[in-house]
Design a protein around this motif. Structure first.
Motif, PDB file in Angstrom:
ATOM      1  N   LYS A 204      39.768  94.374  23.544  1.00 23.90           N
ATOM      2  CA  LYS A 204      41.215  94.497  23.761  1.00 23.90           C
ATOM      3  C   LYS A 204      42.020  93.765  22.680  1.00 23.90           C
ATOM      4  O   LYS A 204      43.216  94.001  22.515  1.00 23.90           O
ATOM      5  N   ASN A 205      41.351  92.818  21.981  1.00 26.60           N
ATOM      6  CA  ASN A 205      41.981  92.125  20.851  1.00 26.60           C
ATOM      7  C   ASN A 205      43.219  91.328  21.255  1.00 26.60           C
ATOM      8  O   ASN A 205      44.208  91.268  20.501  1.00 26.60           O
ATOM      9  N   ILE A 206      43.171  90.712  22.423  1.00 25.57           N
ATOM     10  CA  ILE A 206      44.339  89.953  22.902  1.00 25.57           C
ATOM     11  C   ILE A 206      44.629  88.717  22.050  1.00 25.57           C
ATOM     12  O   ILE A 206      45.805  88.371  21.851  1.00 25.57           O
ATOM     13  N   GLY A 233      37.114  89.131  31.126  1.00 22.02           N
ATOM     14  CA  GLY A 233      36.217  90.217  30.785  1.00 22.02           C
ATOM     15  C   GLY A 233      35.023  90.230  31.723  1.00 22.02           C
ATOM     16  O   GLY A 233      34.757  89.250  32.432  1.00 22.02           O
ATOM     17  N   GLN A 234      34.248  91.310  31.710  1.00 19.49           N
ATOM     18  CA  GLN A 234      33.225  91.513  32.721  1.00 19.49           C
ATOM     19  C   GLN A 234      31.905  90.804  32.443  1.00 19.49           C
ATOM     20  O   GLN A 234      30.996  90.865  33.256  1.00 19.49           O
ATOM     21  N   ASP A 240      37.218  87.301  26.631  1.00 20.92           N
ATOM     22  CA  ASP A 240      38.069  86.559  25.700  1.00 20.92           C
ATOM     23  C   ASP A 240      39.066  85.653  26.423  1.00 20.92           C
ATOM     24  O   ASP A 240      39.928  85.054  25.788  1.00 20.92           O
ATOM     25  N   PHE A 241      38.955  85.578  27.728  1.00 21.49           N
ATOM     26  CA  PHE A 241      39.931  84.799  28.505  1.00 21.49           C
ATOM     27  C   PHE A 241      39.994  83.331  28.066  1.00 21.49           C
ATOM     28  O   PHE A 241      41.093  82.821  27.777  1.00 21.49           O
ATOM     29  N   PRO A 242      38.849  82.622  27.975  1.00 18.94           N
ATOM     30  CA  PRO A 242      38.919  81.220  27.523  1.00 18.94           C
ATOM     31  C   PRO A 242      39.494  81.080  26.120  1.00 18.94           C
ATOM     32  O   PRO A 242      40.263  80.143  25.844  1.00 18.94           O
ATOM     33  N   SER A 243      39.153  82.017  25.233  1.00 19.73           N
ATOM     34  CA  SER A 243      39.658  81.954  23.855  1.00 19.73           C
ATOM     35  C   SER A 243      41.173  82.104  23.816  1.00 19.73           C
ATOM     36  O   SER A 243      41.861  81.423  23.027  1.00 19.73           O
ATOM     37  N   VAL A 244      41.700  82.968  24.656  1.00 20.75           N
ATOM     38  CA  VAL A 244      43.151  83.176  24.697  1.00 20.75           C
ATOM     39  C   VAL A 244      43.855  81.915  25.194  1.00 20.75           C
ATOM     40  O   VAL A 244      44.866  81.493  24.619  1.00 20.75           O
ATOM     41  N   LEU A 245      43.313  81.296  26.237  1.00 17.66           N
ATOM     42  CA  LEU A 245      43.925  80.075  26.770  1.00 17.66           C
ATOM     43  C   LEU A 245      43.930  78.963  25.721  1.00 17.66           C
ATOM     44  O   LEU A 245      44.931  78.242  25.556  1.00 17.66           O
ATOM     45  N   LYS A 246      42.832  78.815  24.984  1.00 12.53           N
ATOM     46  CA  LYS A 246      42.753  77.801  23.927  1.00 12.53           C
ATOM     47  C   LYS A 246      43.731  78.096  22.804  1.00 12.53           C
ATOM     48  O   LYS A 246      44.367  77.183  22.255  1.00 12.53           O
TER      49      LYS A 246
END
Length: 377
Positions: A204-206, A233-234, A240-246
């Motif tokens: 998704k490249n968020i 993600g599944q 990529d959820f942790p990467s986005v938060l960081k």
């Protein structure tokens, strides 16, 4: 003509496939055909509420789910086919039974991600699932997919023995009232925020969107915010959820980038109704439902020039070069500063969204159900 629609997977399905299955079932009931008798394996609304296997927290829970899924596909579903004397079986979740069946099969394979981006999946699970897919491609099978892009992608990886047809799906019908307090709860002002709705899958490249939004703020001094709605993600490889938060923390965007988690339909509708624009930076999609949802609400769309998104958006979106931070940043700025462009995109988007109706969606299935020769190679 008896048609059995397999809805078992709704007990764990999220986002795109969930929408596909629910809207297909709704369309079948809303637009019945005199020559087709629909049989649903489950009531859609009840199956969606089944929480038994949602978001498993342990390996044992995941194993139990896979065993349950295997039992369903290889024993229970074939039994239902025999019990009802089914003429056509529709499996909208990639997998049809490996067992021999007397009926025709319409199997929906939404995309070619398992082959195109293997690094996003656990190796053992990917091998197992691809094996399930291929074992179910037998006898009188016709593959259905979501776009011509997905069709062409699948043709590279699957035997040409099975015909493939692209049928455009309908977006989610958000008919209930929007939550009137939701924007206030998030401290959002109408037309003062960009949105992205979906899982935090790596494709998704968020993170690119977050970086581009930071660049947009630096160059415009805008007060707009970015809302990221959806869950992790599944898998660990895909998430990529942790990467986005960081990244949000690193760039000092707390309060400017809002990460909401999964939302109820009423909350999603509230976001759509007042959004300034939807941004879709994905590297790979099989369809792109949020494009149509946004356009239906009169929200302009900025999207990557990934083939499926270009196909769905037509000329009604504002594309940027896939993966380009600078181009995405420029498109955010352009849409913010060019009101004429924004109004033009809104008008084109409303017209484009009308091309993807529930009636056209189900008519595509009726064409294959009632014309067996169409399904022959």
């Amino acid at each position: 003509m008896k048609v059995l629609l397999d809805l078992q997977y709704l007990n764990v399905a999220t986002t795109g496939i969930k929408t596909y299955m629910v809207e297909l079932a709704k369309a079948a009931r809303k637009y019945p055909h005199p020559e087709v008798h629909w049989i649903f394996t489950h009531e859609p609304e009840e199956q969606v509420k089944d929480e038994k296997f949602k978001q498993p927290q342990s390996k044992l829970q995941r194993l139990n789910y896979h065993m349950d899924y295997f039992r369903w596909k290889e024993f229970q579903l074939p039994d239902l086919v025999k019990k009802h004397g089914v003429d056509v079986l529709i499996c909208p979740d990639f997998v049809s039974p490996a067992a021999s069946l007397t009926c025709r099969r319409l199997t929906v394979i939404h995309d070619a991600f398992f082959w195109q981006i293997p690094q996003n999946y656990p190796a053992w699970w990917r091998k197992y699932f691809i094996n399930l897919i291929k074992k179910g491609l037998k006898e009188k099978t016709h593959i259905i997919t979501t776009t011509e892009y997905s069709k062409n992608s699948l043709l590279k990886y699957l035997s040409t023995e099975w015909p493939i047809t692209a049928i455009y799906q309908a977006p989610k019908g958000l008919k209930n009232a929007a939550d009137p307090q939701f924007l206030k709860k998030l401290e959002l002002q109408p037309s003062e925020y960009f949105i992205h709705i979906g899982t935090f899958d790596r494709r998704k490249n968020i993170p690119l969107l977050v970086q581009a939004f930071w660049g947009y703020l630096q160059r415009t001094q805008s007060n707009k915010k970015l809302v990221l709605a959806g869950g992790p993600g599944q898998s660990k490889q895909m998430n990529d959820f942790p990467s986005v938060l960081k990244l949000v923390e690193k760039l000092g965007l707390q309060g400017k980038v809002l990460v909401t988690g999964y939302l109820k339909d009423a909350e999603v509708k509230a976001l759509y109704e007042k959004a300034f624009a939807y941004v879709f930076p994905s590297e790979n999609e099989g369809f792109g439902i949020p494009i149509l949802e946004s356009m239906g609400f009169g929200v302009p769309v900025i999207h990557s020039n990934q083939p499926a998104l270009l196909e769905v958006a037509g000329e009604a979106g504002l594309p940027f070069q896939t993966g380009s931070l600078e181009d995405l940043t420029q498109k955010l700025i352009l849409l913010d500063q060019d009101e004429k462009l924004r109004k033009n995109l809104i008008q084109k988007g409303k017209e484009r969204s009308e091309d993807f109706s529930a009636k056209k969606f189900i008519d595509g299935f009726y064409q294959l159900i009632l014309n067996p020769k169409t399904a022959e190679k």
